[in-house]
Design a protein around this motif. Sequence first.
Motif, mmCIF file in Angstrom:
data_model
loop_
_atom_site.group_PDB
_atom_site.id
_atom_site.type_symbol
_atom_site.label_atom_id
_atom_site.label_comp_id
_atom_site.label_asym_id
_atom_site.label_seq_id
_atom_site.Cartn_x
_atom_site.Cartn_y
_atom_site.Cartn_z
ATOM 1 N N VAL A 1 45.798 1.424 -17.296
ATOM 2 C CA VAL A 1 46.956 1.314 -16.396
ATOM 3 C C VAL A 1 47.871 0.145 -16.715
ATOM 4 N N GLY A 2 47.501 -0.684 -17.679
ATOM 5 C CA GLY A 2 48.368 -1.781 -18.087
ATOM 6 C C GLY A 2 48.316 -3.013 -17.215
ATOM 7 N N GLY A 3 47.365 -3.082 -16.303
ATOM 8 C CA GLY A 3 47.246 -4.257 -15.453
ATOM 9 C C GLY A 3 45.800 -4.488 -15.078
ATOM 10 N N GLY A 4 45.478 -5.721 -14.780
ATOM 11 C CA GLY A 4 44.113 -6.083 -14.458
ATOM 12 C C GLY A 4 43.745 -5.803 -13.011
ATOM 13 N N VAL A 5 42.459 -5.920 -12.735
ATOM 14 C CA VAL A 5 41.928 -5.729 -11.398
ATOM 15 C C VAL A 5 40.852 -6.763 -11.136
ATOM 16 N N GLY A 6 40.678 -7.107 -9.875
ATOM 17 C CA GLY A 6 39.624 -8.018 -9.488
ATOM 18 C C GLY A 6 38.297 -7.289 -9.363
ATOM 19 N N SER A 7 37.234 -8.034 -9.207
ATOM 20 C CA SER A 7 35.913 -7.437 -9.028
ATOM 21 C C SER A 7 35.909 -6.560 -7.782
ATOM 22 N N GLY A 8 35.454 -5.330 -7.941
ATOM 23 C CA GLY A 8 35.381 -4.393 -6.834
ATOM 24 C C GLY A 8 36.701 -3.747 -6.457
ATOM 25 N N GLU A 9 37.785 -4.121 -7.120
ATOM 26 C CA GLU A 9 39.093 -3.548 -6.796
ATOM 27 C C GLU A 9 39.233 -2.170 -7.434
ATOM 28 N N MET A 10 40.029 -1.314 -6.806
ATOM 29 C CA MET A 10 40.215 0.060 -7.268
ATOM 30 C C MET A 10 41.694 0.374 -7.468
ATOM 31 N N ILE A 11 41.958 1.118 -8.523
ATOM 32 C CA ILE A 11 43.285 1.682 -8.761
ATOM 33 C C ILE A 11 43.131 3.188 -8.577
ATOM 34 N N VAL A 12 43.932 3.765 -7.693
ATOM 35 C CA VAL A 12 43.855 5.193 -7.427
ATOM 36 C C VAL A 12 44.999 5.866 -8.178
ATOM 37 N N VAL A 13 44.652 6.902 -8.954
ATOM 38 C CA VAL A 13 45.655 7.594 -9.760
ATOM 39 C C VAL A 13 45.624 9.092 -9.469
ATOM 40 N N ARG A 14 46.775 9.722 -9.708
ATOM 41 C CA ARG A 14 46.921 11.165 -9.547
ATOM 42 C C ARG A 14 47.153 11.779 -10.921
ATOM 43 N N PRO A 15 46.283 12.726 -11.320
ATOM 44 C CA PRO A 15 46.533 13.427 -12.586
ATOM 45 C C PRO A 15 47.844 14.214 -12.503
ATOM 46 N N VAL A 16 48.686 14.069 -13.514
ATOM 47 C CA VAL A 16 49.958 14.767 -13.585
ATOM 48 C C VAL A 16 50.129 15.256 -15.017
ATOM 49 N N ASP A 17 50.224 16.579 -15.186
ATOM 50 C CA ASP A 17 50.325 17.185 -16.518
ATOM 51 C C ASP A 17 49.201 16.658 -17.401
ATOM 52 N N ASP A 18 49.536 16.027 -18.518
ATOM 53 C CA ASP A 18 48.511 15.484 -19.420
ATOM 54 C C ASP A 18 48.383 13.973 -19.275
#
Length: 191
Positions: free
Chosen positions: A161-178
């Motif tokens: 995703v091009g960015g960092g996350v902290g411990s236990g943090e979540m990035i939620v994404v939606r699949p779109v096309d490919d």
Amino acid sequence: MPILRHFTLTLLLAVLSLFSTTTQANDSTWQALEEGGLVILMRHSLAPGIGDPPGFERGRCETQRNLSAAGRAQAQAAGRAFRERDIPIAAVYSSSWCRALDTAELMALGTVESTPWLDSFFRGRVDQAAITTTAQEQIAAWQGPGNLLLVTHQVNITALVGGGVGSGEMIVVRPVDDAFEVVGRLSVGGN
């Protein structure tokens, strides 16, 4: 003294407004998760340190950097938050590193399956392209029902995703096309 008091008040107001913004962002992300069809990229819970000790082995937890007591509590709190909101989790995949597996298992959201396309490439940067490409393909292919939980490492999520996350943090994404688009971030259990 009045300058210090003004500075303290200004700082407090800034922190409170940030908290409000984060809470709103979390609320809209939780709402999106209720509908299903999303992918949750989670960095394992708190495991103090960086990388792994020299001579670590993937199959032997005692040789790795592991979750602290706070990290274990953080993973349990995250799982509780998902259950309290009735977030549908259809599948749970994890890196084979013990700190990621333990995070996924402590969340208690379903059977955890270890997979190499979530393994850390912190030390093995030559594996980065293959691991990232496979993860991208798996994320883009997800169609639900429910949501897909992927427990992995900071380097993997940064590559995706091009960015960092902290411990236990979540990035939620939606699949779109490919590909996929970022829906939001979640922080549960002290992060």
